[in-house]
Design a protein around this motif. Structure first.
Motif: not given
Ligand code: ATP
Ligand code: MG
Length: 238
Positions: A168-192
Motif C-alpha cells: 500500500l505504501a507505494g500507492t495513492y492510498m498511502s496518503g489517506k492512511i492516517s495510521g496503522v494499528i498492529v493487532n494481536m502483536s507478539y513482537k514490536s514491528i514499529r520500526s518496519s
C-alpha cells in the motif's frame, strides 16, 4: 452526471470524520477494532456511527450483540440507523437477517451507494466504516464516493500481513492512511512500519478473554483490548 454522488454528500454532510478500518489480509481484527472504536467514541461523549461495509460477511452486529432478526432500522424519509450503546449502527444484516449474502461486484456497488443514500445519520463526530479485507470494490468505492474518508490500516506482525501493508505504501492510498494499528502483536514491528512511512497508532496484544465478550458490549468495554482502543481513539480524535 451521476445524481447519486450529491445525494451521498448531502447525507454525510453532518459527519465530521469518516474513518475506514482496512487491511490487506483477513482476520486481523478490523471488525473488532471498528466496533470498539465506535463504542469508545460514544462512551467518551461524542456522537458516533458504525457502518458495516463488509456486505457479504457482515459481523459488526455480532460484536454489538444486535439480534438482526428482531431489530430493524425505522423508515422515516430514509432509514434511521439502530442505536446501540450510544452508537448509530447500520448494516445490511438487518435486511439479509444475518444470512449469507453472496454478491457480485456490481451488486456490491449498488448496495454501497444505496446504503449511503438512504441512511439518515445525525450530526456525528465520527462515522467508522468496517470493511472487507483486501483492496477491492468497497475500498475503491470509498475513495471514489467518500473522498474525505481517512483510513486506519490494521496488520498483525506476521510477514504476509505486513507485506500487504508494504504494498500500500507505494500507492495513492498511502496518503489517506492516517495510521496503522498492529493487532494481536507478539513482537514490536514499529520500526518496519515507520520505515514504510506510516504512523503506528497502537500495538495491541492478543487477549484471551475477548472471545467470551463478543455480543456483550458491557463486558467487551471492560477488556484490556477496549482500553487500548480508548488510548488509540484519543490519539485519532486529537
Ligand atoms: N487483540 C485480539 N486478541 C484476541 N483475539 C482477537 C484480537 N483481535 C481480534 N481477535 C479475534 O480474531 C478474530 C478475527 O477478528 P475480526 O473478525 O475482527 O477480524 P477481521 O479483520 O474483521 O476479519 P475479516 O477480514 O474476515 O473481516 C475474531 O475471532 C476476534 O475476536
Ligand atoms: Mg471483519
Amino acid at each position: 452526471m451521476d445524481l447519486k454522488n450529491p445525494a451521498i454528500m448531502k447525507r454525510l454532510e453532518g459527519i465530521e470524520r469518516i474513518i475506514a478500518v482496512i487491511s490487506g489480509k483477513g482476520g486481523v481484527g478490523k471488525t473488532l477494532i471498528a466496533s470498539a472504536m465506535a463504542l469508545t467514541i460514544a462512551k467518551i461523549g461524542f456522537p458516533s456511527g458504525l457502518l458495516d461495509m463488509d456486505f457479504t460477511n457482515s459481523s459488526c452486529h455480532l460484536v454489538l450483540g444486535v439480534d438482526v432478526s428482531k431489530e430493524k432500522p425505522i423508515e422515516d424519509i430514509g432509514i434511521l440507523p439502530v442505536k446501540v450503546h450510544g452508537v448509530e449502527f447500520m448494516s445490511v444484516a438487518f435486511y439479509s437477517r444475518g444470512e449469507a449474502l453472496p454478491l457480485r461486484g456490481v451488486e456490491i456497488d449498488n448496495i454501497f451507494r444505496e446504503l449511503l443514500i438512504i441512511t439518515r445519520w445525525s450530526k456525528l463526530k465520527a462515522l467508522i466504516l468496517d470493511t472487507p479485507s483486501g483492496f477491492g470494490d468497497v475500498i475503491l468505492n470509498i475513495t471514489t464516493y467518500l473522498p474525505r474518508a481517512e483510513f486506519i490500516a490494521v496488520t498483525t506482525p506476521d510477514t504476509l500481513s505486513l507485506e500487504t501493508l508494504k504494498r500500500l505504501a507505494g500507492t495513492y492510498m498511502s496518503g489517506k492512511i492516517s495510521g496503522v494499528i498492529v493487532n494481536m502483536s507478539y513482537k514490536s514491528i514499529r520500526s518496519s512500519i515507520e520505515k514504510m512511512g506510516f504512523k503506528v497508532l497502537a500495538e495491541i496484544p492478543r487477549y484471551n478473554d475477548l472471545e467470551g465478550c463478543i455480543g456483550n458490549v458491557d463486558r467487551f468495554m471492560k477488556t484490556g483490548f477496549a482500553e487500548k482502543i480508548e488510548e488509540t481513539v484519543q490519539k485519532v480524535l486529537d
